[in-house]
Design a protein around this motif. Structure first.
Motif, mmCIF file in Angstrom:
data_model
loop_
_atom_site.group_PDB
_atom_site.id
_atom_site.type_symbol
_atom_site.label_atom_id
_atom_site.label_comp_id
_atom_site.label_asym_id
_atom_site.label_seq_id
_atom_site.Cartn_x
_atom_site.Cartn_y
_atom_site.Cartn_z
ATOM 1 N N GLN A 587 42.920 34.083 35.488
ATOM 2 C CA GLN A 587 44.138 34.434 36.205
ATOM 3 C C GLN A 587 44.297 35.952 36.355
ATOM 4 O O GLN A 587 44.793 36.429 37.371
ATOM 5 C CB GLN A 587 45.360 33.870 35.471
ATOM 6 C CG GLN A 587 46.614 33.964 36.318
ATOM 7 C CD GLN A 587 47.877 33.811 35.484
ATOM 8 O OE1 GLN A 587 47.891 34.097 34.298
ATOM 9 N NE2 GLN A 587 48.931 33.370 36.119
ATOM 10 N N LEU A 590 42.438 37.055 39.489
ATOM 11 C CA LEU A 590 42.489 35.964 40.454
ATOM 12 C C LEU A 590 41.910 36.333 41.828
ATOM 13 O O LEU A 590 41.241 35.521 42.470
ATOM 14 C CB LEU A 590 43.946 35.500 40.603
ATOM 15 C CG LEU A 590 44.172 34.044 40.971
ATOM 16 C CD1 LEU A 590 43.437 33.123 40.016
ATOM 17 C CD2 LEU A 590 45.668 33.726 40.954
ATOM 18 N N TYR A 593 38.360 35.535 42.553
ATOM 19 C CA TYR A 593 37.989 34.134 42.776
ATOM 20 C C TYR A 593 38.505 33.621 44.123
ATOM 21 O O TYR A 593 38.042 32.610 44.634
ATOM 22 C CB TYR A 593 38.532 33.254 41.650
ATOM 23 C CG TYR A 593 38.014 33.638 40.300
ATOM 24 C CD1 TYR A 593 36.823 33.105 39.813
ATOM 25 C CD2 TYR A 593 38.683 34.570 39.512
ATOM 26 C CE1 TYR A 593 36.323 33.469 38.569
ATOM 27 C CE2 TYR A 593 38.198 34.948 38.271
ATOM 28 C CZ TYR A 593 37.022 34.396 37.809
ATOM 29 O OH TYR A 593 36.529 34.768 36.591
ATOM 30 N N LEU A 594 39.514 34.316 44.652
ATOM 31 C CA LEU A 594 40.090 33.909 45.927
ATOM 32 C C LEU A 594 39.343 34.530 47.102
ATOM 33 O O LEU A 594 39.328 33.991 48.209
ATOM 34 C CB LEU A 594 41.560 34.341 45.991
ATOM 35 C CG LEU A 594 42.561 33.480 45.205
ATOM 36 C CD1 LEU A 594 43.840 34.254 44.930
ATOM 37 C CD2 LEU A 594 42.870 32.203 45.987
ATOM 38 N N LEU A 599 38.302 29.680 44.831
ATOM 39 C CA LEU A 599 39.531 28.974 44.438
ATOM 40 C C LEU A 599 40.421 28.781 45.658
ATOM 41 O O LEU A 599 40.440 29.620 46.559
ATOM 42 C CB LEU A 599 40.312 29.773 43.392
ATOM 43 C CG LEU A 599 39.817 29.806 41.955
ATOM 44 C CD1 LEU A 599 40.845 30.516 41.071
ATOM 45 C CD2 LEU A 599 39.544 28.413 41.420
ATOM 46 N N PRO A 601 44.526 28.024 47.062
ATOM 47 C CA PRO A 601 45.895 28.295 46.615
ATOM 48 C C PRO A 601 46.440 27.216 45.676
ATOM 49 O O PRO A 601 47.088 27.544 44.686
ATOM 50 C CB PRO A 601 46.682 28.332 47.924
ATOM 51 C CG PRO A 601 45.694 28.793 48.934
ATOM 52 C CD PRO A 601 44.393 28.186 48.517
ATOM 53 N N GLN A 603 44.812 25.357 43.637
ATOM 54 C CA GLN A 603 44.164 25.514 42.328
ATOM 55 C C GLN A 603 44.805 26.660 41.539
ATOM 56 O O GLN A 603 44.929 26.601 40.318
ATOM 57 C CB GLN A 603 42.659 25.743 42.501
ATOM 58 C CG GLN A 603 41.935 24.459 42.949
ATOM 59 C CD GLN A 603 40.501 24.686 43.380
ATOM 60 O OE1 GLN A 603 40.161 25.783 43.847
ATOM 61 N NE2 GLN A 603 39.666 23.673 43.256
ATOM 62 N N CYS A 604 45.207 27.717 42.247
ATOM 63 C CA CYS A 604 45.903 28.822 41.578
ATOM 64 C C CYS A 604 47.210 28.328 40.971
ATOM 65 O O CYS A 604 47.570 28.689 39.854
ATOM 66 C CB CYS A 604 46.212 29.949 42.554
ATOM 67 S SG CYS A 604 44.752 30.740 43.208
ATOM 68 N N GLN A 605 47.923 27.504 41.719
ATOM 69 C CA GLN A 605 49.176 26.934 41.231
ATOM 70 C C GLN A 605 48.941 26.122 39.958
ATOM 71 O O GLN A 605 49.645 26.282 38.965
ATOM 72 C CB GLN A 605 49.802 25.991 42.286
ATOM 73 C CG GLN A 605 50.295 26.667 43.541
ATOM 74 C CD GLN A 605 51.659 27.308 43.349
ATOM 75 O OE1 GLN A 605 52.123 27.460 42.223
ATOM 76 N NE2 GLN A 605 52.284 27.698 44.451
ATOM 77 N N ARG A 608 48.190 28.224 36.899
ATOM 78 C CA ARG A 608 49.391 28.803 36.277
ATOM 79 C C ARG A 608 50.137 27.770 35.433
ATOM 80 O O ARG A 608 50.577 28.068 34.328
ATOM 81 C CB ARG A 608 50.326 29.352 37.357
ATOM 82 C CG ARG A 608 50.207 30.849 37.549
ATOM 83 C CD ARG A 608 51.339 31.391 38.410
ATOM 84 N NE ARG A 608 51.178 31.021 39.804
ATOM 85 C CZ ARG A 608 50.439 31.719 40.689
ATOM 86 N NH1 ARG A 608 49.827 32.819 40.318
ATOM 87 N NH2 ARG A 608 50.333 31.319 41.935
ATOM 88 N N GLY B 591 44.885 39.441 44.398
ATOM 89 C CA GLY B 591 45.070 37.998 44.345
ATOM 90 C C GLY B 591 46.386 37.559 44.979
ATOM 91 O O GLY B 591 46.447 36.526 45.652
ATOM 92 N N GLU B 595 46.279 34.774 47.931
ATOM 93 C CA GLU B 595 46.621 33.410 47.512
ATOM 94 C C GLU B 595 47.260 32.593 48.640
ATOM 95 O O GLU B 595 47.115 31.380 48.673
ATOM 96 C CB GLU B 595 47.544 33.473 46.297
ATOM 97 C CG GLU B 595 47.697 32.136 45.632
ATOM 98 C CD GLU B 595 48.513 32.193 44.351
ATOM 99 O OE1 GLU B 595 48.555 33.250 43.686
ATOM 100 O OE2 GLU B 595 49.123 31.176 44.019
#
Lengths: 685, 685
Positions: A587, A590, A593-594, A599, A601, A603-605, A608, B591, B595
Motif C-alpha cells: 500500500q 501503491l 503497482y497501479l 492492480l 482500483p 483491488q486497492c479498495q 485497504r 497512487g 487509482e
C-alpha cells in the motif's frame, strides 16, 4: 486520574493476548536457554551502578564496589570531558564484569549492547581485532591478536578521512615505501587527509589500523591496511608527527593527522609486498565480502531490535495514555467515565501496528540473512564462491532498506506519544540519536543501492542466456524475458481474503521488482549512458528487491515456526504480522503497482479493507507482541515505557530527582532574574 | 585536496546563478529595507559574546562588557543547571540590547529568533502578554499588561497537564469558587493534574496563567484562564501549596502542582463570573480562533525558514564536497582530475532541489495565510465572520502539512551530507532537535487534520444545497456533485510540456482532494459511524487540501512577483520552483492519481521526465536560491554551511578549539585507561 489506573490498563492489555508470550520470546531469541541467558546479562548490566541511567547521579570509579565511591557524576548534561570519562569508566567496568562473572567474549559483547552507549572501546572489539585476524597474515595475527585480545594495546580502524567517506580509492593518506630504511612513511598529505570519525581514536587508541594508498617507486597500488602506533604505551602521549584528538559530542570519534615513518606493518593476508619492494596482488578480490556480509546481517538484526525498543515504549504508553472520551464502542466498557485509551483509536492502530509488523519482518530477514551467511561460509571452505555475489547483493539491499525503515519508525514511535515523546525521559531521543547514523555508516543507504542494482542487471542478462543459472532470490527476472506476457500480468485478487495468500503477496513484490529491473536495463542500454545518472532507478530497484526479500523471509518464517511446532495460536499471530507487513508495504507504494495496471482500483479498495481488519485483529496482542522481546526497563531507558505501566509516576519521580530540582531557586537568580524583574523598579503589588 | 578548493567551488557556483540574488532577497523579506534591518539585527546578535555559538567558551554575565568577564562557560555539553543559567543570561542580554540599541519590541523578538535557543523568557513575550490582552477584560489588561511589559512580573501559560495534552475539556486542575472568602481555590486534583511542559515556569515564572475547570456550587463550567502568583517577588521562592520545578533537558519546560486559595483573577473578556457567583457565558465562541490563526501563520513562515536554514547548509556543503570521479559530462571540465562535486549527481539533485522548492512553496503559503488573516481581521472589525471558518480550516491543514514536511526535510538535508551530517558541528542536529516538537505542539499534526476534514464536509453539503456559498478555496467540491462527470475526469496532459501549465497542475490537486472529500462524506453517512474511526480518511483529506493550497499559493506567488515588476529572470526561476513543487508533490502520491484512472501510465512517464528536466534546469541556481535568504553564519550555526565555503577548514578549526582537545591525554587516563592496558601486564613491545 487514579494513580493505579495505568498499571491496571497494562495488566488488562496483557490478559487479552491470544498467544503464550514465552513461546514468542523463544522464537525471537532462538531458545529458552538463550533468552534466559540474555536476560541474566541484561540484569547484570541493569543492576550495576556504573551503568545506571535513570536520572540519578552515578558513581564512577575503577574499584569493584562502585556504590561506595563518592566520585559522583550526573547522568545527563555531561560536558564532553565528563562524557568521555564516563565512557572510559564504563569500558573498564565491562572487562571487570567479564572477569567477575566469567563471561565469554560474546557474552561481554552482549553486555556492551545492553549498556546502550557508544563506548571508546567498542570498535577495538568489533573492528580492530576481527580485521587483524581477517586481513593479517598468520604471523601477524599471531603477534597482534593476543596483544589486542589482552588489551595490552587498544586499537581503532582508521579508514574515513575528513574529505573522504565513501570513496576508498581516492583516500588521501599515503603509505610510501622507503627502500633505504625499509620503512613505510605514513603521510596525511593535506588536512583533508586527516583520519576522521575514527571510533576510539580520539581518547583511548594506542594503535590505529590505517587505510592508506600504498606507493612504491611512485606507483600507486590503492588502499591497504597498516597497523600504526599512535600513542606511547608509557604515558599515552601521541608520538611525534601524530596529531590526534576528539571530534565532538556523542560519537566517540577521533581524528588523526599522521606524518611519520614507521617500521610497522602492512596487513598481508591478501596483497603482499616482498622484502625487496615487489607488490604481489591478492589472489581473489571478493573474499573480503564475507566479513562485510556478516557485519550487515548483524545490522539487520539490530535494526529489528532498535525498532522493537521504540515500539515497546510507544505501545505501552499509548495503552496507558487516555485522551478524549469517544462514543460507544471504543469506550472502556468497565469504566465508561474514563477517557479512551489512545491505542484504541484506529488511526493510532494504523500507525503502531505496521511498525510492530516491521519489527518482526526485519527479524525474519535477519535470521534468513544469517543462515545464508552460514551456508555461504561452509561453501567457501570448500572453494565454492557461487552464492557470494547474491548474498552480498541481498545484504546491501537489506542494510539500506531496513536501517532506513527503522530510523523512520523510531521517530514515528515518538510522534505516537504526544508531547511527552519529546521529553528526554521518554527514552526515544536517545534511541533515535544513537541509531540514525546507521543510515550512513557501513555504506551510505543511497550509494549502497547501486550494488544490488548492478547485481540484478547481471541476473537479467543471465535470464536470457542461461536462465538456470539465475540465483534463488532473483528468479523473478526470468518472467520478464517474455515482455508481452510480463506486461499482461495482473494481480489475481478477487475477494479481500485473497490478499492473505502468500503466493499472491509475493507475486506482487516480484512483479514490481521485475519491472524495475527491466526499466534499469533499458535505461542502461545506450552506450553513452552515465551510470551515476541512473542512481534513482538503482535506488527504486534495490528497495523493491529488499521488500521482496523481507516479505519472502517473513512468509518462510511463518512456515518455519509451524515446522518447529509452535502452537497454532502463536503461528496465527505471526501469520497476521506477516500479512500486515506485506500488505502495508504494498500500500505504501501503491502507485508502482497501479502504473502498469497490475492492480485494479477495486483491488486497492480491498487491500485497504484487509489492512484495517488485520490491524483490528492484532490490536489486542500489541502489548504482548512487544513484551515478547523481553527488554529490561534499564535497556528501554524510558520513564514512559516501563513494564509496570506507571508511566506518569515514573516521569514525575525522574524529574524530582534531577539536580536542578534540588533547590527551590535556580543558580543564576541573583545575576540574571533579579536584574530582569527590577529594570523598571520592583512591582508594587 | 588544495585548501582553497572549497571556497573556489562555492564562488564558481554563485557565478552561475541565472538571476540577481538581491531581488529574491527582497521578495523573501518584503522589501530592501526590511531585509537590511533584519540583517543588522542578525549581526547584532552574532557579534555579541553572550550569543556566541562557534564552540569556544562563552562569557556570561550581566555586565555590559561581557568580553572582559571571566565567568566562562563551555558552549555545548552544559549540565542542565548550567544550561538554565545560560538561558537566563541570554534572556537578560536581550533586554539590554533592546535598551542599548533602542529596539522596538518586534525587533527584540526578531533578535530572539536569531539567538536560536529556547529561552526561559520566550513564552512570557509570545504567550503570557498576548493572552492577557486577548482574554483579560479591559480593566485586567490595564492592570496586568504593564506589569508584564515591564517584566515586573514574569509569566507563563499553563495549559498542558502531565496526563492531558490535546483534550482541554478533561483538564484535571480545578478552580472552585469559595463564596465565603470570595477566593478561587486552585487545585491539582491528582499528580497527573500537574501542569507540565510549561515554558518558563520551571525557573523564571513568578505568575502563571493557569487553565482550570471552573467549578461553582459543584457545577463544572469547563476550562477558563486564571492568573495565579507562583513565586514570591521578594525571594523567588514558591508560595506555600505550590510545588514547581524543571522537567528536563533542552526545552524550558516546567511543572507545577498547585493547591492554594488565591484572590486572583479569572480572565474575563469573554465568560464572566459576577460578584455573587453567577456565571455568564461568552457571547461568541469562535472569536478566540483569530489569535490561533495568527500563531499558525507564524508557524508556517517558520516552517519555511527552518527548512531554508538546513537546505542552505546542505546545498553549500554538497557543492564543496567532492566524492568519486565519474566519466565525462559530470566531471569538472576545468579540473578533470578532481572528483565530482556531490551536487552534480542527479540523485543528489533529485533529493535537494524538491526541498528547495518546498522552502519557497511554504513561504508563498505563509504569505497567503498572512494576507488572509489581515483581510479577516478587517472583516471582523465590522462584524463580518464569514471568512473565519475557512481561514481557520486552512491554517489547521497547513500547520499539519508544513511542519511535518519541514521536519522531514531537515532530516533529509542531514542525510544528504554523508557522515559529517551527524557531527554536532554540522548544525543540523541543533535545528532538528529544536524543530521537531513543532509537529506536536499547537495542535498535534494528526489530530489537527480533523478540523479541516469537518470543514470540508460542511462545504460538500453546501455544494448540493447552495453552491454559491462554497468558500473560495473549497470551490473544487462543487465539481464532485455530478459524480458521473467527476469520475470521468481525466488529466489533460498530452506532451511533457503540458505539465508546466498551472491550470493542469491545480486541476490534479483539486481532483484528488475532491475525491477524498467524497470518500469521507460517504464513510460518514451511516448513522452509527464513529467519527474517530474516520481519522485516517480525515488525515488523507487534510493533507490533500493543504497540498492544493500550497500549490495554488505558489502559482499565485509567481503571478504576483510578475505584477510587482520582478525581472524576467527572477520570475522564471520562481516559476521553475513552483513547477517542481507541484510535480514532485503529485509524484510523491502517484497512487492517489492512478487509482481512479485520473492519470495514465504515459502521463506518469512524462511527469518523471519533466521533474528530471526541472531539476537539471535549477541545479545551477541552487546555491544562490539559498543565499537569497541571507542568513548569517551565526544563525546557520554550521561549520559545514558557512558562506565562504571553507567547510573542512571550519570543521577542523572548531574541533581544535574544543575543551577536550586542549590536553594531549584525557581526564580519566590514570583511573581507567591504565587499568585497562595493564590488566594482563604491560605489553612487551
Amino acid at each position: 486520574m487514579p494513580e493505579s489506573q495505568q498499571s491496571n490498563d497494562l495488566a488488562v492489555a496483557r490478559a487479552k493476548a491470544t498467544f503464550p508470550v514465552a513461546e514468542l520470546t523463544r522464537y525471537i531469541h532462538g531458545s529458552d536457554q538463550q533468552a534466559a541467558r540474555r536476560k541474566e546479562l541484561a540484569n547484570l548490566v541493569a543492576n550495576d551502578p556504573v551503568f545506571k541511567r535513570d536520572g540519578r547521579q552515578v558513581a564512577i570509579s575503577p574499584t569493584k564496589n562502585n556504590a561506595r565511591n563518592r566520585n559522583l557524576m550526573p547522568l545527563i548534561g555531561l560536558s564532553r570531558v565528563q562524557e568521555v570519562k564516563q565512557g572510559l569508566a564504563m569500558s573498564l567496568r565491562l572487562y571487570q564484569l567479564k572477569e567477575e562473572h566469567n563471561l565469554t567474549k560474546e557474552e561481554m559483547l552482549t553486555c556492551m549492547e545492553f549498556v546502550d552507549e557508544t563506548l571508546p572501546i567498542t570498535l577495538h572489539e568489533t573492528a580492530f581485532i576481527p580485521i587483524i585476524y581477517a586481513q593479517g597474515s598468520d604471523e601477524q595475527a599471531k603477534y597482534w591478536g593476543p596483544l589486542a585480545e589482552k588489551l595490552q594495546i587498544i586499537g581503532c580502524y582508521a579508514q574515513t578521512e575528513l574529505g573522504h567517506g565513501s570513496n576508498l580509492s581516492e583516500l588521501e593518506t599515503t603509505a610510501t615505501l622507503n627502500k633505504d630504511t625499509d620503512e613505510w612513511i605514513i603521510h596525511s598529505t593535506t588536512f583533508t587527509a586527516s583520519k576522521w570519525w575514527i571510533g576510539g581514536l580520539g581518547v583511548i587508541g594506542t594503535h590505529a589500523l590505517i587505510q592508506a594508498r600504498l606507493i612504491i617507486d611512485g606507483k600507486d597500488y590503492g588502499a591497504h591496511g597498516f597497523i600504526v602506533p599512535i600513542r606511547s604505551l608509557k604515558d599515552h602521549r601521541p608520538f611525534p608527527g601524530v596529531k590526534v584528538g576528539d571530534i565532538g559530542p556523542k560519537a566517540y570519534g577521533g581524528f588523526a593527522k599522521v606524518d611519520n615513518g614507521c617500521k610497522e606493518n602492512m596487513l598481508m593476508r591478501f596483497a603482499k609486498v616482498t622484502r625487496d619492494g615487489q607488490y604481489i596482488k591478492p589472489p581473489h578480490d571478493k573474499l573480503a565480502y564475507g566479513s562485510m556480509v556478516l557485519l550487515r546481517s548483524t545490522m539487520i538484526r539490530a535494526a529489528s531490535l532498535v525498532l522493537a525498543r521504540a515500539a515497546t515504549i510507544a505501545t505501552r504508553y499509548t495503552t496507558v495514555r487516555r485522551q478524549f472520551n469517544v462514543p460507544t464502542s471504543r469506550r472502556d466498557a468497565a469504566n465508561p467515565k474514563l477517557e479512551t485509551q489512545v491505542i484504541n483509536y484506529p488511526m493510532v492502530q494504523a500507525r503502531i501496528l505496521p511498525i510492530i509488523a516491521q519489527v518482526y519482518a526485519t527479524l525474519a530477514a535477519s535470521k534468513k540473512m544469517r543462515s545464508m551467511y552460514d551456508d555461504m561460509l561452509a561453501e567457501l571452505m570448500v572453494g565454492d564462491i557461487s552464492s557470494l555475489a547474491e548474498v552480498h547483493a541481498i545484504s546491501s539491499a537489506l542494510k539500506s532498506t531496513c536501517t532506513t525503515l527503522s530510523a523512520t519508525g523510531v521517530e514515528d514511535c515518538r510522534k505516537l506519544m504526544g508531547g511527552h515523546g519529546y521529553s528526554y525521559f521518554s527514552g526515544i531521543s536517545h534511541i533515535w540519536a544513537s541509531y540514525v547514523p546507521s543510515n550512513t555508516y557501513e555504506g551510505d543507504n543511497f550509494l549502497l543501492t547501486q550494488q544490488t542494482a548492478r547485481y540484478m542487471l547481471k541476473q537479467i542478462k543471465l535470464a536470457t542466456t542461461d536462465p538456470d543459472k539465475v540465483t534463488p532470490f532473483s528468479k523473478y527476472v526470468i518472467k520478464t524475458v517474455d515482455q508481452d506476457a510480463f506486461q499482461a500480468e495482473r494481480c489475481c485478487v478477487q475477494d479481500a481474503s485473497d490478499w492473505l495468500k502468500p503466493e499472491i503477496q509475493l507475486a506482487a513484490f516480484e512483479h514490481r521488482a521485475g519491472r524495475f529491473v527491466v526499466d534499469l536495463a533499458v535505461a542502461a542500454m545506450p552506450k553513452d549512458t552515465i551510470w551515476s545518472d541512473l542512481n534513482l532507478e538503482c535506488w527504486r530497484l534495490s528497495h523493491a528487491h529488499a521488500q521482496y526479500v523481507l516479505a519472502r523471509s517473513t512468509v518462510e518464517g511463518v512456515a518455519h515456526a509451524m515446522e518447529q511446532g509452535l502452537s497454532r495460536k502463536t503461528v496465527l499471530v505471526l501469520k497476521r504480522l506477516s500479512d500486515l507487513f506485506a500488505l502495508h508495504t504494498i500500500q505504501a507504494a501503491l502507485g508502482d503497482y497501479l502504473e502498469d495496471y497490475y492492480l485494479s482500483p477495486s483491488q486497492c479498495q480491498s487491500l485497504r479493507l484487509q489492512i484495517k481488519s488485520l490491524q483490528t485483529a492484532l490490536a489486542d496482542d500489541a502489548v504482548t507482541l512487544m513484551d515478547a522481546f523481553d527488554f529490561t526497563d534499564h535497556y528501554l531507558g524510558s520513564a514512559l515505557g516501563a513494564a509496570d505501566g506507571n508511566a506518569y509516576q515514573h516521569l514525575w519521580d525522574t524529574v524530582q530527582r534531577e539536580e536542578i530540582n534540588q533547590t527551590e531557586v535556580v543558580d543564576g537568580y541573583k545575576e540574571y532574574i533579579v536584574p530582569l524583574l527590577t529594570r523598571h523598579g520592583a512591582a508594587k503589588i
